[in-house]
Write an enzyme that holds these catalytic residues in place. Structure first.
Site, mmCIF file in Angstrom:
data_model
loop_
_atom_site.group_PDB
_atom_site.id
_atom_site.type_symbol
_atom_site.label_atom_id
_atom_site.label_comp_id
_atom_site.label_asym_id
_atom_site.label_seq_id
_atom_site.Cartn_x
_atom_site.Cartn_y
_atom_site.Cartn_z
ATOM 1 N N GLU A 120 -20.144 7.004 10.813
ATOM 2 C CA GLU A 120 -21.383 6.456 10.508
ATOM 3 C C GLU A 120 -21.332 4.978 10.261
ATOM 4 O OE1 GLU A 120 -22.293 8.388 6.352
ATOM 5 O OE2 GLU A 120 -23.538 6.275 5.908
ATOM 6 N N ASN A 121 -19.997 4.431 9.692
ATOM 7 C CA ASN A 121 -19.963 2.931 9.427
ATOM 8 C C ASN A 121 -20.185 2.077 10.767
ATOM 9 O OD1 ASN A 121 -19.730 3.838 6.779
ATOM 10 N ND2 ASN A 121 -17.380 3.531 6.717
ATOM 11 N N TYR A 145 0.746 -1.202 0.089
ATOM 12 C CA TYR A 145 0.014 -0.083 -0.038
ATOM 13 C C TYR A 145 0.894 1.083 0.079
ATOM 14 C CZ TYR A 145 -3.737 -2.987 1.311
ATOM 15 O OH TYR A 145 -4.940 -4.128 1.226
ATOM 16 N N GLN A 153 -8.470 -13.436 3.612
ATOM 17 C CA GLN A 153 -8.964 -12.227 3.620
ATOM 18 C C GLN A 153 -9.618 -11.952 1.838
ATOM 19 O OE1 GLN A 153 -7.234 -7.570 3.640
ATOM 20 N NE2 GLN A 153 -6.694 -8.796 5.224
ATOM 21 N N GLN A 212 -17.218 9.253 8.404
ATOM 22 C CA GLN A 212 -17.207 8.028 7.489
ATOM 23 C C GLN A 212 -17.044 7.018 8.756
ATOM 24 O OE1 GLN A 212 -14.680 7.810 4.292
ATOM 25 N NE2 GLN A 212 -16.067 9.165 3.109
ATOM 26 N N LYS A 247 -22.647 7.127 -2.534
ATOM 27 C CA LYS A 247 -22.116 8.616 -3.267
ATOM 28 C C LYS A 247 -21.923 8.624 -4.619
ATOM 29 C CE LYS A 247 -17.810 8.992 -1.666
ATOM 30 N NZ LYS A 247 -16.843 9.011 -0.656
HETATM 31 N N1 LIG Z 1 -6.552 -8.216 0.511
HETATM 32 C C1 LIG Z 1 -6.783 -7.447 -0.272
HETATM 33 O O1 LIG Z 1 -6.341 -7.847 -1.449
HETATM 34 C C2 LIG Z 1 -7.654 -5.935 -0.242
HETATM 35 C C3 LIG Z 1 -7.965 -5.327 -1.264
HETATM 36 C C4 LIG Z 1 -8.559 -4.155 -1.115
HETATM 37 C C5 LIG Z 1 -8.948 -3.809 0.467
HETATM 38 N N2 LIG Z 1 -8.396 -4.436 1.319
HETATM 39 C C6 LIG Z 1 -8.575 -4.075 2.764
HETATM 40 O O2 LIG Z 1 -9.979 -3.712 3.083
HETATM 41 C C7 LIG Z 1 -10.048 -2.357 3.472
HETATM 42 C C8 LIG Z 1 -11.184 -1.697 3.018
HETATM 43 O O3 LIG Z 1 -11.521 -1.897 1.729
HETATM 44 P P1 LIG Z 1 -11.975 -0.656 0.778
HETATM 45 O O4 LIG Z 1 -11.256 0.462 1.473
HETATM 46 O O5 LIG Z 1 -11.878 -0.868 -0.580
HETATM 47 O O6 LIG Z 1 -13.389 -0.483 1.658
HETATM 48 P P2 LIG Z 1 -14.550 -0.170 1.130
HETATM 49 O O7 LIG Z 1 -15.607 0.141 2.263
HETATM 50 O O8 LIG Z 1 -15.275 -0.654 -0.074
HETATM 51 O O9 LIG Z 1 -14.232 1.545 0.417
HETATM 52 C C9 LIG Z 1 -13.897 2.324 1.341
HETATM 53 C C10 LIG Z 1 -14.225 3.991 0.849
HETATM 54 O O10 LIG Z 1 -15.455 4.356 0.425
HETATM 55 C C11 LIG Z 1 -15.590 5.643 0.815
HETATM 56 N N3 LIG Z 1 -16.428 5.380 2.175
HETATM 57 C C12 LIG Z 1 -16.385 4.857 3.257
HETATM 58 N N4 LIG Z 1 -17.533 4.977 4.047
HETATM 59 C C13 LIG Z 1 -18.219 5.823 3.536
HETATM 60 C C14 LIG Z 1 -19.491 6.375 3.938
HETATM 61 N N5 LIG Z 1 -20.038 6.134 4.976
HETATM 62 N N6 LIG Z 1 -20.085 7.328 2.821
HETATM 63 C C15 LIG Z 1 -19.519 7.603 1.759
HETATM 64 N N7 LIG Z 1 -18.197 6.978 1.362
HETATM 65 C C16 LIG Z 1 -17.642 6.172 2.157
HETATM 66 C C17 LIG Z 1 -14.298 5.996 1.685
HETATM 67 O O11 LIG Z 1 -13.575 6.604 0.264
HETATM 68 P P3 LIG Z 1 -13.605 8.226 -0.465
HETATM 69 O O12 LIG Z 1 -14.102 9.012 0.938
HETATM 70 O O13 LIG Z 1 -12.344 8.535 -0.558
HETATM 71 O O14 LIG Z 1 -14.752 8.275 -1.662
HETATM 72 C C18 LIG Z 1 -13.429 5.055 2.070
HETATM 73 O O15 LIG Z 1 -12.220 5.152 1.783
HETATM 74 C C19 LIG Z 1 -8.505 -1.539 2.845
HETATM 75 O O16 LIG Z 1 -8.311 -0.629 3.607
HETATM 76 C C20 LIG Z 1 -7.537 -2.819 3.122
HETATM 77 O O17 LIG Z 1 -7.201 -3.065 4.598
HETATM 78 C C21 LIG Z 1 -7.543 -5.595 1.057
#
Ligand SMILES: NC(=O)c1ccc[n+]([C@@H]2O[C@H](COP(=O)([O-])OP(=O)(O)OC[C@H]3O[C@@H](n4cnc5c(N)ncnc54)[C@H](OP(=O)(O)O)[C@@H]3O)[C@@H](O)[C@H]2O)c1
Length: 326
Positions: A295-296, A54, A180, A292, A220
């Site tokens: 909220e989440n 990352y 994961q 966020q 969003k």
């Molecule tokens: N193992 C793997 O290959 C892999 C791959 C991907 C992720 N991951 C892990 O999983 C974690 C979560 O994945 P992800 O970040 O893709 O999760 P996600 O929940 O799908 O997306 C998170 C993004 O959505 C937006 N968001 C979150 N809550 C919100 C809300 N209540 N209202 C509006 N927008 C909201 C934010 O981005 P903005 O505000 O910037 O729009 C936030 O960074 C990562 O940090 C990582 O640790 C692992």
């Protein structure tokens, strides 16, 4: 906050957790990261996910500095990281789970995180070119040297995981305990299909990622791409394609009346849906701001309200038939 066992281990993890992908370094500096981690920790989150790759290692540096600033008791939280893609282009340094790379990789991660050990070290993807036996031995040695408490896999096939477990059992080594995988309303087939028997039989843990499909399921992107969103900030082709996918947006819009009836937001409904799956140990959320997180983390209160009837309604919206779930 509710806590669930990480698979069959004795460790309990908060059912909602926080990851650093894209946001740490990409959107948040050390102070910003410390702020959202504190907001999560204060609500009971004890699991923080990261990966060597990352932000080219910078995400681990930011989390390490944030943890230093926060000064929490080490026993009160878990930090996880992942290795596979590597940070350099050398022939033995990228897209691999060879022994040398894994041992060197964990040293680098611990240095950047300023920690003595991580709680879970994941193999970020399977490596078809390294014998699984070599990877299993290396992960066992990393645990024996006290650099990780547990190890796991990310996006491995059920067959690869079963092979790793049986090698470990044959040689009395530490076996992988958790996967994961991606899991959200759009991406559920593998987790609810291929893996299902395997979770039942092996009690493997599941720390699921991208519960909001990069933010899409928060609604969003329903009226275009906001400038300060992930797709608006990073403008990668695949993000834009997902954020403007008409079919997906129509499904998110169709969820709105359900969220309204439950008096919750779309993000809370989508996270609560993930929490309803009994094989999930923790849903790893992502956030670019404290609001966020706040909220989440309320999604835990919505999950009990998702009755079989509401879940069936959601399945209809996403075009899922019962037999497809396995
Ligand atoms: N193992 C793997 O290959 C892999 C791959 C991907 C992720 N991951 C892990 O999983 C974690 C979560 O994945 P992800 O970040 O893709 O999760 P996600 O929940 O799908 O997306 C998170 C993004 O959505 C937006 N968001 C979150 N809550 C919100 C809300 N209540 N209202 C509006 N927008 C909201 C934010 O981005 P903005 O505000 O910037 O729009 C936030 O960074 C990562 O940090 C990582 O640790 C692992």
């Amino acid at each position: 906050m509710q806590y669930r066992h990480l698979g069959r281990t004795g460790i309990r993890v908060s059912e909602l957790s926080l990851g650093s992908w894209i946001s740490f370094k990409g959107q948040l500096d050390v102070d910003g990261a410390a702020e959202i981690m504190a907001a999560a920790y204060d609500q009971g989150v004890n699991f923080f996910d990261n990966a060597e790759s990352y932000a080219g290692g910078k995400s681990e540096e930011v989390m390490g500095a944030a943890l230093k600033k926060l000064g929490w008791r080490r026993g009160s939280y878990l930090v996880t990281t992942k290795i596979y893609w590597g940070l350099f282009d050398g022939v033995n340094e990228k897209n691999t789970l060879n022994r040398k790379r894994l041992i060197e990789g964990i040293h680098g991660s611990l240095e950047r995180l300023q920690l003595e050990y991580v709680d879970v070290l994941y193999c970020h993807r399977p490596d078809q070119t390294t014998p699984i036996e070599e990877t299993v031995w290396a992960m066992h040695n990393i645990i024996e040297r006290g650099r990780a408490m547990y190890w796991g896999t990310s996006e491995w096939s059920a067959a690869e995981i079963v092979e790793a477990i049986s090698i470990a059992e044959r040689h009395h080594l530490h076996k992988p305990v958790v996967e994961q995988p991606e899991f959200n309303l759009f991406e559920r087939k593998r987790f609810s299909g291929e893996y299902i028997r395997f979770y039942q039989e092996h009690g493997y843990g599941a720390t699921t990622f991208s519960p909001l499909a990069l933010g899409l399921l928060s609604g969003k992107y329903n009226a275009g791409i906001p400038k300060d969103s992930r797709a608006g900030t990073f403008k990668m082709d695949w993000m834009i394609a997902s954020a403007t996918d008409k079919d997906k947006i129509a499904k998110v819009q169709a969820l709105e009346p359900i969220a309204k009836d439950l008096d919750c937001t779309l993000a809370q409904l989508s996270l609560a849906w993930c929490l309803k799956n009994p094989f999930v140990s923790t849903v790893i959320t992502g956030a670019s701001r404290v609001s966020q997180v706040q909220e989440n983390l309320k999604a835990g209160g919505i999950a009990p309200k998702l009755t079989p009837e509401i879940l069936a309604q959601i399945d209809v919206i996403f075009g899922v038939k019962k037999e497809e779930e396995g």
